[in-house]
Design an enzyme around this catalytic site. Structure first.
Site, PDB file in Angstrom:
ATOM      1  N   CYS A 188       7.248   0.043   6.637  1.00 46.15           N
ATOM      2  CA  CYS A 188       6.709   1.212   5.938  1.00 46.15           C
ATOM      3  C   CYS A 188       7.712   1.640   4.874  1.00 46.15           C
ATOM      4  O   CYS A 188       8.900   1.734   5.161  1.00 46.15           O
ATOM      5  CB  CYS A 188       6.495   2.338   6.950  1.00 46.15           C
ATOM      6  N   LEU A 189       7.241   1.883   3.655  1.00 47.90           N
ATOM      7  CA  LEU A 189       8.156   2.287   2.575  1.00 47.90           C
ATOM      8  C   LEU A 189       8.860   3.602   2.904  1.00 47.90           C
ATOM      9  O   LEU A 189       9.923   3.882   2.357  1.00 47.90           O
ATOM     10  CB  LEU A 189       7.395   2.417   1.252  1.00 47.90           C
TER      11      LEU A 189
ATOM     12  N   HIS B 217      -2.958   1.423   8.290  1.00 44.81           N
ATOM     13  CA  HIS B 217      -1.624   2.028   8.199  1.00 44.81           C
ATOM     14  C   HIS B 217      -1.671   3.272   7.292  1.00 44.81           C
ATOM     15  O   HIS B 217      -1.121   4.324   7.636  1.00 44.81           O
ATOM     16  CB  HIS B 217      -0.653   0.966   7.665  1.00 44.81           C
ATOM     17  N   GLU B 218      -2.357   3.154   6.141  1.00 46.87           N
ATOM     18  CA  GLU B 218      -2.410   4.290   5.198  1.00 46.87           C
ATOM     19  C   GLU B 218      -3.289   5.424   5.738  1.00 46.87           C
ATOM     20  O   GLU B 218      -2.970   6.598   5.539  1.00 46.87           O
ATOM     21  CB  GLU B 218      -2.923   3.842   3.816  1.00 46.87           C
TER      22      GLU B 218
ATOM     23  N   HIS C 156      -1.238   7.423   7.914  1.00 45.91           N
ATOM     24  CA  HIS C 156      -0.397   8.359   7.141  1.00 45.91           C
ATOM     25  C   HIS C 156      -1.177   9.640   6.826  1.00 45.91           C
ATOM     26  O   HIS C 156      -0.633  10.737   6.891  1.00 45.91           O
ATOM     27  CB  HIS C 156       0.042   7.734   5.806  1.00 45.91           C
TER      28      HIS C 156
ATOM     29  N   GLN D  84       3.098   9.950   0.936  1.00 48.76           N
ATOM     30  CA  GLN D  84       4.402   9.287   0.804  1.00 48.76           C
ATOM     31  C   GLN D  84       5.107   9.649  -0.507  1.00 48.76           C
ATOM     32  O   GLN D  84       6.286   9.361  -0.672  1.00 48.76           O
ATOM     33  CB  GLN D  84       4.245   7.763   0.922  1.00 48.76           C
TER      34      GLN D  84
ATOM     35  N   GLY E 203       0.826  -1.199   0.000  1.00 47.94           N
ATOM     36  CA  GLY E 203       0.000   0.000   0.000  1.00 47.94           C
ATOM     37  C   GLY E 203       0.863   1.253   0.000  1.00 47.94           C
ATOM     38  O   GLY E 203       2.043   1.193   0.353  1.00 47.94           O
TER      39      GLY E 203
HETATM   40 ZN    ZN Z   1       3.788   3.572   5.619  1.00 50.94          ZN
END
Ligand code: ZN
Length: 174
Positions: free
Chosen positions: A93-94, A135-136, A139, A50, A45
């Site tokens: 997390c990216l 999670h998103e 963000h 991000q 995701g």
């Molecule tokens: Zn993340």
């Protein structure tokens, strides 16, 4: 087009994203770029912030476990309607490379959101996909998964987070 991923401790990751109001071609192009960027980085995701866009939009691979993932799911303005059960598994997390830690989240979620045409839909997800959505959404509210790690465990992450901070300072000088 691949977009650079915003990396911790970039202050943009703390921004509260604004609701999506324009469901136009630009939004669809952004969703395409986010999907490409997410897949290139082997993520499940990605939230718009991000890649530096502070709007409440995310993409997610519903078929992350298949070779041919098809289209990704793009979700605008997601709101959690109901949550059920909990599960504690390792999460990453990216935007926080090489940091993984166990995080407790709901196992099932019912989410309301709009697609790229602005049409509202209700979705049910469980397991990794439920975790990904939550999670998103975090963000979009400027929250990171490391904040959900208990303080004692966070101590073990300190070294890796300090390294990311040092790299960020170096990069910022270029
Ligand atoms: Zn993340």
């Amino acid at each position: 087009m691949l977009r650079p991923i915003v990396i911790y401790p970039d202050p943009r990751l703390l921004l509260k994203s604004k609701p999506v109001t324009q469901f136009n071609d630009e939004l669809k192009e952004l969703a395409r770029e986010m999907t490409e960027t997410m897949r290139d980085a082997n993520g499940v995701g990605l939230a718009a912030i991000q890649i530096g866009e502070a709007i409440r939009m995310m993409v997610m691979d519903e078929h992350y476990d298949l070779e041919d993932k098809g289209e990704s799911l793009a979700l605008c303005n997601p709101v959690v309607l109901a949550e059920e059960g909990t599960e504690t598994i390792e999460e990453g997390c990216l935007s926080i490379p090489d940091v993984r830690e166990e995080v407790e989240r709901s196992f099932k979620v019912k989410v309301k959101g709009q697609n790229l045409d602005g049409v509202e839909k209700v979705y049910d997800f469980e397991g990794l996909l439920a975790r990904c959505i939550l999670h998103e959404i975090d963000h979009m509210d400027g929250k990171l998964f490391i904040q959900k790690v208990p303080a004692v465990k966070r101590l073990f992450l300190k070294k890796q987070l300090d390294e990311l901070k040092a790299n960020y300072k170096q990069a910022a000088r270029l």
